[in-house]
Design a protein around this motif. Structure first.
Motif, PDB file in Angstrom:
ATOM      1  N   SER A  28       0.811  -1.220   0.000  1.00 22.52           N
ATOM      2  CA  SER A  28       0.000   0.000   0.000  1.00 22.52           C
ATOM      3  C   SER A  28       0.843   1.268   0.000  1.00 22.52           C
ATOM      4  O   SER A  28       0.471   2.274  -0.620  1.00 22.52           O
ATOM      5  CB  SER A  28      -0.954   0.000   1.195  1.00 22.52           C
ATOM      6  OG  SER A  28      -0.244  -0.072   2.415  1.00 22.52           O
ATOM      7  N   SER A  29       1.997   1.239   0.682  1.00 23.48           N
ATOM      8  CA  SER A  29       2.849   2.429   0.737  1.00 23.48           C
ATOM      9  C   SER A  29       3.385   2.786  -0.642  1.00 23.48           C
ATOM     10  O   SER A  29       3.505   3.969  -0.993  1.00 23.48           O
ATOM     11  CB  SER A  29       4.007   2.209   1.711  1.00 23.48           C
ATOM     12  OG  SER A  29       4.826   1.120   1.284  1.00 23.48           O
ATOM     13  N   VAL A  30       3.692   1.770  -1.457  1.00 23.89           N
ATOM     14  CA  VAL A  30       4.198   2.003  -2.810  1.00 23.89           C
ATOM     15  C   VAL A  30       3.072   2.507  -3.708  1.00 23.89           C
ATOM     16  O   VAL A  30       3.268   3.429  -4.519  1.00 23.89           O
ATOM     17  CB  VAL A  30       4.829   0.714  -3.380  1.00 23.89           C
ATOM     18  CG1 VAL A  30       5.141   0.869  -4.867  1.00 23.89           C
ATOM     19  CG2 VAL A  30       6.089   0.366  -2.600  1.00 23.89           C
ATOM     20  N   ARG A  31       1.898   1.922  -3.561  1.00 24.40           N
ATOM     21  CA  ARG A  31       0.754   2.395  -4.352  1.00 24.40           C
ATOM     22  C   ARG A  31       0.443   3.855  -4.037  1.00 24.40           C
ATOM     23  O   ARG A  31       0.144   4.649  -4.936  1.00 24.40           O
ATOM     24  CB  ARG A  31      -0.469   1.503  -4.098  1.00 24.40           C
ATOM     25  CG  ARG A  31      -0.395   0.174  -4.848  1.00 24.40           C
ATOM     26  CD  ARG A  31      -1.688  -0.607  -4.793  1.00 24.40           C
ATOM     27  NE  ARG A  31      -1.648  -1.730  -5.736  1.00 24.40           N
ATOM     28  CZ  ARG A  31      -2.090  -1.685  -6.978  1.00 24.40           C
ATOM     29  NH1 ARG A  31      -2.626  -0.562  -7.448  1.00 24.40           N
ATOM     30  NH2 ARG A  31      -2.004  -2.734  -7.772  1.00 24.40           N
ATOM     31  N   GLU A  32       0.549   4.210  -2.777  1.00 21.93           N
ATOM     32  CA  GLU A  32       0.291   5.605  -2.393  1.00 21.93           C
ATOM     33  C   GLU A  32       1.409   6.524  -2.896  1.00 21.93           C
ATOM     34  O   GLU A  32       1.138   7.611  -3.417  1.00 21.93           O
ATOM     35  CB  GLU A  32       0.174   5.700  -0.871  1.00 21.93           C
ATOM     36  CG  GLU A  32      -0.155   7.104  -0.383  1.00 21.93           C
ATOM     37  CD  GLU A  32      -0.322   7.172   1.125  1.00 21.93           C
ATOM     38  OE1 GLU A  32      -0.428   8.292   1.652  1.00 21.93           O
ATOM     39  OE2 GLU A  32      -0.341   6.100   1.778  1.00 21.93           O
ATOM     40  N   GLY A  41      -6.125   1.874  -7.499  1.00 19.55           N
ATOM     41  CA  GLY A  41      -6.473   0.457  -7.592  1.00 19.55           C
ATOM     42  C   GLY A  41      -6.175  -0.144  -8.945  1.00 19.55           C
ATOM     43  O   GLY A  41      -6.640  -1.239  -9.264  1.00 19.55           O
ATOM     44  N   GLU A  42      -5.387   0.574  -9.765  1.00 18.27           N
ATOM     45  CA  GLU A  42      -5.081   0.098 -11.121  1.00 18.27           C
ATOM     46  C   GLU A  42      -4.137  -1.109 -11.083  1.00 18.27           C
ATOM     47  O   GLU A  42      -3.330  -1.249 -10.163  1.00 18.27           O
ATOM     48  CB  GLU A  42      -4.441   1.220 -11.946  1.00 18.27           C
ATOM     49  CG  GLU A  42      -5.326   2.436 -12.147  1.00 18.27           C
ATOM     50  CD  GLU A  42      -6.518   2.156 -13.043  1.00 18.27           C
ATOM     51  OE1 GLU A  42      -6.607   1.042 -13.607  1.00 18.27           O
ATOM     52  OE2 GLU A  42      -7.376   3.042 -13.178  1.00 18.27           O
ATOM     53  N   GLY A  79      -5.757   1.770 -17.887  1.00 22.21           N
ATOM     54  CA  GLY A  79      -5.278   2.352 -16.642  1.00 22.21           C
ATOM     55  C   GLY A  79      -4.076   1.648 -16.040  1.00 22.21           C
ATOM     56  O   GLY A  79      -3.569   2.060 -14.982  1.00 22.21           O
ATOM     57  N   ALA A  80      -3.590   0.595 -16.669  1.00 25.93           N
ATOM     58  CA  ALA A  80      -2.473  -0.181 -16.119  1.00 25.93           C
ATOM     59  C   ALA A  80      -1.233   0.695 -15.954  1.00 25.93           C
ATOM     60  O   ALA A  80      -1.023   1.662 -16.694  1.00 25.93           O
ATOM     61  CB  ALA A  80      -2.165  -1.373 -17.016  1.00 25.93           C
ATOM     62  N   ALA A  91       2.960  -4.463  -4.172  1.00 27.20           N
ATOM     63  CA  ALA A  91       2.081  -3.532  -4.885  1.00 27.20           C
ATOM     64  C   ALA A  91       1.696  -4.019  -6.274  1.00 27.20           C
ATOM     65  O   ALA A  91       0.720  -3.548  -6.852  1.00 27.20           O
ATOM     66  CB  ALA A  91       2.759  -2.163  -4.993  1.00 27.20           C
ATOM     67  N   CYS A  92       2.452  -4.957  -6.844  1.00 23.09           N
ATOM     68  CA  CYS A  92       2.210  -5.342  -8.239  1.00 23.09           C
ATOM     69  C   CYS A  92       1.226  -6.501  -8.353  1.00 23.09           C
ATOM     70  O   CYS A  92       1.002  -7.247  -7.405  1.00 23.09           O
ATOM     71  CB  CYS A  92       3.520  -5.685  -8.944  1.00 23.09           C
ATOM     72  SG  CYS A  92       4.180  -7.334  -8.596  1.00 23.09           S
TER      73      CYS A  92
END
Length: 338
Positions: free
Chosen positions: A192-196, A202-203, A234-235, A277-278
């Protein structure tokens, strides 16, 4: 025993140096006196010594210096002399093999070499790079002939080395696997930290980790990702790694759009979060002696999409292998997982 570990750089951005770090800690734990010798070093030693030999500043000068290190007669002699009294020298990459071979000849010290292979020269983008890699391969192979024992990190490299030099090496893949900390790389690791950090939301995320170099096929990965976006607009593609050829990196940045992120070098402490994250780990590499990141990704429960080349059949257990050099087929494999 008094043991010297030789590596060209001692830094976490290099998979080889991460193996050296683990080996140093294991040998120290067994009661041996351990010293790491390197041209430059960034890893902080934990209970063992590090001796920095030194080399010029700047990527181009360093590349030339490593190739022609044997011509620095004064430094080779000085470093060789400092190895007197050691019981074992383990050299992990050229040009450090030059020093190991000299110390063996001068002092009768046992010399063991690790074979990590050299990327195929035809995969590089211009004549200068191809000529450099061809010469580097020849010098590296020649320098291992003096070793008392050679360890290859995959069966692919075993076969390559024997075909090119006649050297019958032993398989050392267990040492490489041991480097991967299963406490850090495991299913369910939080990304989640990397996504943020990168605004991924949510892509679906495609991840690659490795040096940005022509033989890693990063340009083909970006081409494949463009095909992926035709189906999943959106990827996002995250590329983690340090550029090793500036002109190649500049060409990649021109190819990429806003959905491609070059994250640069990522510290070991943060790296598991990128896998977390992936949705899929993808590599378009066309040469791999082993490929630690694909193993890390699988340990994190992530499927892998890759070309069917070199050691990939040995290390990829959960994923899809496609025809070498075909970005459309690689895109299809990625889409299967996202």
């Amino acid at each position: 025993m008094k043991i010297a570990l030789l590596t060209h750089t001692f830094s976490h951005f290099s998979g080889i140096d991460r193996v050296v770090e683990t080996q140093a800690e294991e040998l120290l734990g067994q009661g041996h006196d351990v010293t790491v010798y390197a041209l430059e070093a960034a890893i902080e030693p934990q209970g063992y010594d590090v001796k920095v030999i030194g080399m010029p500043a700047g990527q181009l000068l360093q590349r030339i210096y490593r190739l022609l290190f044997f011509l620095d007669v004064q430094k080779v002699r000085k470093t060789t002399a400092s190895l007197k009294g050691y019981d074992l020298i383990i050299s992990h990459f050229y040009p450090m093999n030059v020093i190991a071979a000299r110390a063996k000849k001068r002092f009768g010290i046992r010399y063991e070499a690790y074979n990590y292979g050299i990327g195929f020269e035809h995969l590089f983008t211009n004549f200068t790079e191809r000529a450099y890699m061809k010469m580097f391969r020849r010098l590296a192979n020649r320098s291992m002939k003096a070793a008392d024992e050679v360890y290859s990190i995959s069966r692919f490299l075993q076969d390559e080395l024997e075909r090119e030099t006649g050297i019958n090496s032993k398989l050392a893949d267990k040492l490489v696997y041991r480097k991967i900390d299963r406490q850090k790389f495991h299913p369910g690791v939080n990304g989640s930290s990397v996504r943020e950090k990168h605004g991924l939301g949510g892509e679906p995320v495609v991840l690659f980790v490795g040096r940005i170099s022509p033989h890693k096929g990063t340009h083909l990965l970006i081409e494949a990702f463009k095909e992926v976006r035709k189906e999943r607009a959106g990827a996002r593609l995250i590329i983690v790694g340090k550029p090793t050829f500036d002109s190649y990196f500049e060409s990649l940045k021109k190819m990429a759009d806003e959905n491609v992120t070059f994250a640069g070098f990522v510290a070991d402490e943060e790296l598991p979060s990128y896998y977390g994250a992936c949705n899929v780990y993808a590599t378009a590499s066309r040469w791999e002696g082993f490929d630690i990141p694909v193993v890390e990704a699988q340990y994190c429960g992530k499927p892998v999409a890759a070309f069917d080349v070199c050691s990939h059949r040995e290390v990829i257990k959960e994923g899809t292998l496609v025809e070498d050099g075909d970005p459309v087929k690689l895109a299809a494999a990625i889409l299967k997982y996202i």
